[in-house]
Enzyme design. Structure first.
Site, short mmCIF file in Angstrom:
data_model
loop_
_atom_site.label_atom_id
_atom_site.label_comp_id
_atom_site.label_asym_id
_atom_site.label_seq_id
_atom_site.Cartn_x
_atom_site.Cartn_y
_atom_site.Cartn_z
N LEU A 1 54.96 7.49 15.86
CA LEU A 1 54.87 8.91 16.23
C LEU A 1 53.72 9.25 17.41
CD1 LEU A 1 55.05 11.07 12.71
CD2 LEU A 1 56.80 10.62 14.79
N GLY A 2 52.75 8.37 17.23
CA GLY A 2 51.64 8.56 18.43
C GLY A 2 50.53 7.37 18.27
N SER A 3 49.88 7.26 19.47
CA SER A 3 48.75 6.27 19.02
C SER A 3 47.72 6.64 20.21
CB SER A 3 49.12 5.24 19.36
OG SER A 3 49.71 4.69 20.71
N GLY A 4 46.53 6.32 19.81
CA GLY A 4 45.60 6.61 20.82
C GLY A 4 43.92 6.28 20.06
N VAL B 1 49.92 6.46 14.32
CA VAL B 1 50.47 7.51 13.58
C VAL B 1 51.97 7.04 13.41
CG1 VAL B 1 50.99 9.94 13.12
CG2 VAL B 1 48.68 9.41 13.82
N LYS C 1 48.38 7.93 9.35
CA LYS C 1 47.47 7.75 10.46
C LYS C 1 46.72 6.32 10.07
CE LYS C 1 44.27 10.56 12.48
NZ LYS C 1 43.56 11.71 12.63
N ASP D 1 36.11 19.68 18.49
CA ASP D 1 36.92 19.09 19.46
C ASP D 1 38.28 19.78 19.53
OD1 ASP D 1 38.09 15.56 19.93
OD2 ASP D 1 37.25 17.03 21.50
N1 86Q Z 1 44.22 12.47 16.24
C1 86Q Z 1 45.65 12.58 15.88
C2 86Q Z 1 46.41 12.58 16.50
C3 86Q Z 1 47.78 12.95 15.97
C4 86Q Z 1 48.06 12.92 14.79
N2 86Q Z 1 46.78 13.08 13.92
N3 86Q Z 1 45.63 12.90 14.66
C5 86Q Z 1 49.33 13.20 14.02
C6 86Q Z 1 49.43 13.71 12.83
C7 86Q Z 1 50.59 13.84 12.40
C8 86Q Z 1 51.87 13.77 13.07
C9 86Q Z 1 51.72 13.26 14.23
C10 86Q Z 1 50.50 12.72 15.09
C11 86Q Z 1 50.18 12.11 16.04
C12 86Q Z 1 49.08 12.70 17.00
#
Ligand code: 86Q
Length: 293
Positions: free
Chosen positions: A18-21, A26, A41, A138
């Site tokens: 779903l996402g990465s960083g 995630v 996560k 943040d």
């Molecule tokens: N730093 C982040 C960043 C994210 C997420 N959580 N923490 C996230 C949580 C639930 C669903 C999708 C995400 C992707 C982005």
């Protein structure tokens, strides 16, 4: 902190990314027992403590501790946390609407009615966390996600409590972390922080929602920080022609250098730009005179 030592794959099926960083990865998760869908996560633990600077681990453990204390419809819910020798996994609410940042970017900027709806939800989430003496520290459009961006009124979820802090009365907390564009003057001057530090960020977010521009951003981080310290921002006509005076006053009441004079989340919810006008006709109807028989 309560990290379970079971293998997360025994309890969940791991799905799409779903996402990465810098927060890790995630992925969609499906709880085997119930079939319910969540997000996981994943933070990979490098071989030895030093390589991952310990920062990530500490901030993930901090995030779990903080999220366990928060239950609110505008704050990402935490369900479970797992620890193994190779990774930490947080099981959190599945938020699939993407970041508010991308939603605004697609639309250039929002109508005031769309912006006030988002800001009102952000203020509810921020006001709730402040009532629990927790500051996020943040807040930025990347850390505000939409539950379902196609819903008529998307619900926002505040995520990423990695830099959050529980501020007890009288305790001083200073930190110089955060993202330059959104940090308040007291962060730059390394002065004690407070919930007001989050309210400054809400002011910056509001400015961006309405204009698509970032009020203090310079060509370099140093320039951005200098603009913040010098309160060097303006409502450039070409981006604010249609913006109401009340919207500008709302932003001005948050971008106040002195933390003690900045609007709190409660006060911001009562600001005329946010609080809906009394429905005049309804009020009048109740006051219409009646003749006693
Ligand atoms: N730093 C982040 C960043 C994210 C997420 N959580 N923490 C996230 C949580 C639930 C669903 C999708 C995400 C992707 C982005």
């Amino acid at each position: 902190t309560s990290f379970k030592l079971e293998n997360v794959e025994d309890l969940y099926e791991i799905g799409a990314l779903l996402g990465s960083g810098n927060y890790g990865q995630v992925r969609e998760m499906r709880e085997k027992a119930s079939g319910s869908r969540w997000a996981g996560k994943f933070l990979k633990l490098q071989k030895n403590e030093s390589t991952h600077m310990g920062l990530d681990i500490r901030s993930v453990k901090k995030e779990v501790e903080i999220l366990q204390a928060l239950q609110h419809e505008n704050i990402m819910a935490l369900k479970d946390a797992f620890e193994s020798t190779v990774e930490l996994v947080l099981i959190v609410e599945l938020i699939s609407g993407g970041e508010l940042f991308d939603f605004v970017a697609e639309k250039e900027n929002l109508l005031e009615s769309e912006a006030t709806e988002f800001i009102k939800q952000i203020l509810h989430g921020v006001g709730y966390m402040h009532s629990k003496h927790i500051t996020h520290l943040d807040l930025k459009p990347e850390n505000i996600m939409l539950s379902d961006k196609n819903a008529p009124v998307p619900q926002i979820k505040i995520i990423d409590f990695g830099l959050a802090h529980r501020l007890t009365q009288g305790e001083e907390y200073r930190s110089q972390r955060g993202t330059p564009q959104y940090i308040a003057p007291e962060v730059i001057c390394y002065e004690p922080l407070s919930p007001a530090t989050d309210m400054w960020s809400v002011g910056v977010i509001t400015y961006i929602l309405l204009s698509g521009m970032s009020p203090f951003q310079g060509d370099t981080n140093e320039e951005t920080l200098k603009n913040i310290i010098e309160m060097n921002y303006e409502f450039e006509d070409r981006y604010f022609t249609e913006t109401s005076a009340m919207a500008k006053e709302f932003i001005q009441d948050l971008l106040v250098k002195d933390q003690s004079l900045r609007m709190t989340a409660e006060e911001a919810l009562l600001h005329p730009w946010i609080k809906p006008l009394l429905r005049r006709h309804a009020a009048n109807r109740n006051r219409s005179s009646i003749n006693i028989k």
